[in-house]
Design an enzyme around this catalytic site. Structure first.
Site, mmCIF file in Angstrom:
data_model
loop_
_atom_site.group_PDB
_atom_site.id
_atom_site.type_symbol
_atom_site.label_atom_id
_atom_site.label_comp_id
_atom_site.label_asym_id
_atom_site.label_seq_id
_atom_site.Cartn_x
_atom_site.Cartn_y
_atom_site.Cartn_z
ATOM 1 N N ARG A 1 0.815 -1.149 -0.032
ATOM 2 C CA ARG A 1 0.000 -0.068 0.088
ATOM 3 C C ARG A 1 0.820 1.331 -0.071
ATOM 4 N NH1 ARG A 1 -5.271 0.910 1.660
ATOM 5 N NH2 ARG A 1 -5.471 -1.116 2.937
ATOM 6 N N THR B 1 4.952 11.743 -1.958
ATOM 7 C CA THR B 1 6.174 11.406 -1.258
ATOM 8 C C THR B 1 6.610 10.258 -1.657
ATOM 9 O OG1 THR B 1 5.091 10.615 0.888
ATOM 10 C CG2 THR B 1 5.605 12.772 0.666
ATOM 11 N N GLN C 1 10.431 9.631 -3.382
ATOM 12 C CA GLN C 1 11.535 8.520 -2.660
ATOM 13 C C GLN C 1 11.917 7.530 -3.947
ATOM 14 O OE1 GLN C 1 12.897 7.236 0.651
ATOM 15 N NE2 GLN C 1 12.902 9.356 0.316
ATOM 16 N N GLU D 1 14.364 1.758 -0.542
ATOM 17 C CA GLU D 1 15.383 1.035 -0.801
ATOM 18 C C GLU D 1 15.367 0.309 -2.254
ATOM 19 O OE1 GLU D 1 18.439 0.298 2.463
ATOM 20 O OE2 GLU D 1 16.573 0.117 3.155
#
Length: 750
Positions: A641, A647, A651, A717
């Site tokens: 989700r 944002t 990222q 990441e």
């Protein structure tokens, strides 16, 4: 949901845009002094002489602290998973409590002065002489001396299924390739900075850290004071990428300088000092060998790596993790080995292990696809596992083929000419490449308190960290939706070790970690409010069951009947009501660690949890000069989700940019004779700039993982993984040249 999944503006956006957000070097203190470090210039040795006479004569100098006059500190704690705070230990060196030098750049003195300029000028005047000792500093030369890495409770370095070497030898088609990646360094926009002040045995520290709680615990040990006497404050961090996870020398020595001088002291590391005292990503040497049948089914997959750690510390990287989970090979073997150098300990850097391991694996899969005459996406699809290849565990959530399908359609993959060097636009050779992205999903332990006031406002207190990824905004969105209150009714306090501890902001785990505790606290809070309503005469909720009541519209409701939180609290004579998850007591800390380890081990037995994705890249290579330009990018990701689409996209783009830097530019150069980093500055260490990066398109499937809190997997990441391979594969498609040694610089293409 009203707010979750929407592109909500950052709650701290105005503070940052107007300059009102304070970072570690911006907190004012009266009588503030400034510090600068003196670095060792040998890799291994003993200090035989320090002459600080000229430095002390420099106008404005307050003190010069060396091993000859520094107060004794307790040694750094040895890292152990049984006490997670010890994982923040950066090295075993007792800084300024020893005459030994363990790496080229180790701090050997601290100068404190009235001004920053005076401190730095005086630091250059400190004369140090050494007796040099034999040192091992050349990573490439030490490859033959690598030793097998041991498995640990948290990660596995060695895994085997079947006889992969025999299967490789018998395979009708195979690749057996060697890759190298250089060491690289973090270059956050905010260099490491610390402001420290002692009031008796009470220490207040403003630090650029990803982990206030662990930093507090480390400093309490080093200075032999109770944890409650140390407060670490870090409301804003100007980028980190893992480099601010551990307690590095600058933090400890700033606190030491403040103690020695009896004044507030500020240390702002220069870019060069960051390279000298803060570890980066390990270099690696990797072998990837894959055997396959004519139809593409993998019969063998072998992935081995050699990486480095320092003799006085260093984090090992899970380089071969990607090969344990990505492809359904009949036989599989992964091995990791280490060399130990007289070097600054390496540390965590965005997607540690997976970022460089995916470069080798995904490049090899691309090579195999060409050998088989298969489309690289089709080869991956034919080897997509139904369960985890090593142990047969179920995937909690894996939509990798959906990512490839959506990405291929949007990127125009079908229009790609199959053969290399087939597309040209003037002087530019044009190529397209693809690679899979992968990163495990983690969840740690967070303590948290929640307060609901009679005016309808909500206060969340949790010591998590905000490094630019928008965590405070995401937690505000989740709180508002879960309790049914407006977003502007929610206030978040974070970034302070006096708050309930939330561990480290790393491993793409922070949002899921805090969300789990937040949902628990919200349930406790609404249970408490409902209990008040049931006891209060005249409440429309009297006589109803809790499971029939929902939180919405700023209160508790059953169908259309209910009342606001404020009405319930005022009717009960309460100004506020609180809920708490976890405890800061010693018993609470132990209970939390046991709870974390139990859940971690149980989840690891049941599930394979990870984020994944597909990276699509187009490059243009100048046929005459070898210049490489990334011209298009699309990343499609399965990250569970998505809490905030704005944002999240930021990222993901940031990780892709970091991967492009790793592919084409970044390389920490170490003198193999002295162990000294020779390009310790942004003038000689190359990172991407705006002109290097095209418009980056990102897409998320936004499909919740049912085994994670609110379905959140984590995305910080995964976006850097697979990027270097996608670039390398696109460069091959454009030029016909395979580059297996990063970075891909033009000299390798001429």
């Amino acid at each position: 949901m009203t707010y979750v999944g929407k592109p909500v503006d950052r709650v701290d956006g105005t503070l940052k845009a107007t300059g009102a957000a304070r970072y570690a070097a911006e907190f004012p203190y009266p009588d503030l002094a400034y510090a600068a470090l003196v670095h060792a210039t040998v890799a291994r040795g003993r200090i035989t002489r320090i002459d600080a006479g000229l430095a002390r004569k420099t106008p404005g100098v307050v003190a010069v602290i060396t091993h000859l006059n520094a107060p004794a500190m307790k040694p750094p704690p040895k890292p152990t998973p049984m006490d997670l705070s010890t994982m923040a230990t950066s090295s075993s060196v007792s800084l300024l409590n020893t005459d030994e030098v363990h790496w080229n750049g180790q701090p050997v003195a601290v100068v404190v002065a009235e001004t920053l300029d005076a401190a730095r000028e005086a630091a250059h005047l400190v004369e140090v002489e050494y007796t040099e000792l034999p040192a091992t500093v050349d990573f490439a030369a030490e490859e033959a001396n690598a030793r097998p890495q041991k498995n640990t409770l948290l990660s596995s370095a060695n895994t085997q299924k079947g006889d992969a070497e025999a299967a490789l030898a018998a395979a009708p088609f195979s690749v057996d390739l060697r890759y190298t990646t250089p060491g690289v360094n973090h270059n956050a926009i905010e260099p490491h900075s610390t402001t420290a002040y002692w009031d008796g045995d009470q220490l207040v520290l403003h630090d650029a850290t990803q982990n206030t709680t662990w930093a507090r615990d480390q400093l309490a040990i080093r200075f032999d004071v109770p944890k409650k006497n140390v407060r670490v404050i870090s409301p804003f961090v100007g980028g980190a990428f893992g480099g601010k996870s551990l307690v590095w020398p600058g933090t400890v020595l700033t606190a030491l300088a403040a103690k020695v001088t009896g004044r507030p002291v500020r240390l702002m590391l220069t870019r060069e000092s960051v390279y000298r005292t803060v570890g980066g990503r390990t270099p690696s040497i990797q072998r990837v060998a894959i055997g396959a049948e004519a139809g593409g089914s993998m019969t063998a997959l072998i992935h081995s790596s050699v990486s480095r750690v320092g003799k006085v510390g260093g984090w090992t990287e899970q380089i071969t993790t990607v090969s344990r989970h990505m492809y359904d090979a009949a036989a599989l073997q992964v091995r990791q080995s280490l060399v130990r150098l007289d070097a600054l300990p390496n540390t965590i850097m965005r997607a540690p292990g997976e970022s460089i391991g995916s470069f080798a694996l995904e490049s090899s899969v691309d090579e195999l696809a060409y050998q088989l005459g298969l489309d690289p996406i089709e080869l991956r699809a034919r080897n997509e596992p139904a369960r985890n290849p090593v142990d047969g565990k179920a995937f909690s959530h894996r939509l990798l083929l959906d990512c490839f399908e959506q990405g291929a359609k949007e990127f125009g993959w079908a229009e790609r000419a199959p053969q290399p060097r087939a597309t040209r636009d003037g002087r530019w050779l044009v190529g397209m490449g693809v690679a899979a992205a992968y990163h495990p999903a983690w969840q740690f332990q967070a303590n948290l308190t929640l307060r609901l006031s009679a005016d309808g406002t909500v206060l969340v207190r949790c010591g998590f960290h905000e490094m630019g990824m928008g965590t405070a905004t995401a937690i505000s969105q989740i709180t508002a939706d879960t309790l049914g209150v407006p977003l502007d009714a929610v206030t978040i306090e974070y970034g302070d070790s006096d708050l309930p501890g939330a561990g480290t902001a790393g491993a793409s785990a922070q949002t899921a970690t805090v969300t789990a505790s937040l949902l628990d606290a919200c349930e406790k809070l609404t249970d408490g409010v409902f209990a008040l309503a049931r006891k209060t005469p005249g409440s429309p909720l009297r006589g109803h069951r809790r499971q029939d009541v929902t939180a919405r519209d700023g209160g508790l409701y059953r169908d259309s009947r209910g009342e606001s939180y404020g009405e319930i609290l005022r009717r009960a004579g309460r100004e506020s009501i609180d809920a708490q998850v976890g405890s800061e007591t010693r018993l609470g800390e132990l209970t939390g660690q046991v709870r974390f380890m139990s859940k971690f081990l149980m989840d690891r037995r049941r599930w394979m949890k990870a984020a994944c994705g597909a990276q699509f890249c187009e490059v243009r290579v100048d046929a005459e000069t070898g210049e490489v330009r990334v011209s298009r990018w699309l990343g499609v990701f399965d990250v569970g989700r998505v809490i905030n689409t704005k944002t999240a996209a930021s990222q993901l783009r940031g990780g892709i940019i970091m991967g492009i830097g790793m592919a084409l530019a970044e390389e920490t150069l170490v003198d193999p004779r002295t162990g000294r980093i020779v390009n310790a500055s942004l003038s000689e260490y190359h990172v991407p700039v705006h002109a290097d990066i095209p418009t980056i398109e990102v897409r998320c499937l936004d499909d919740p993982d049912p085994t994670m809190p609110l379905g959140v997997v984590g995305l910080g990441e995964v976006s850097v993984t697979g990027v270097a391979a996608a670039v390398a594969n696109a460069v091959h498609h454009a030029t016909g040249r395979r580059i297996r040694d990063l970075p891909i610089t033009l000299d390798k293409l001429l």
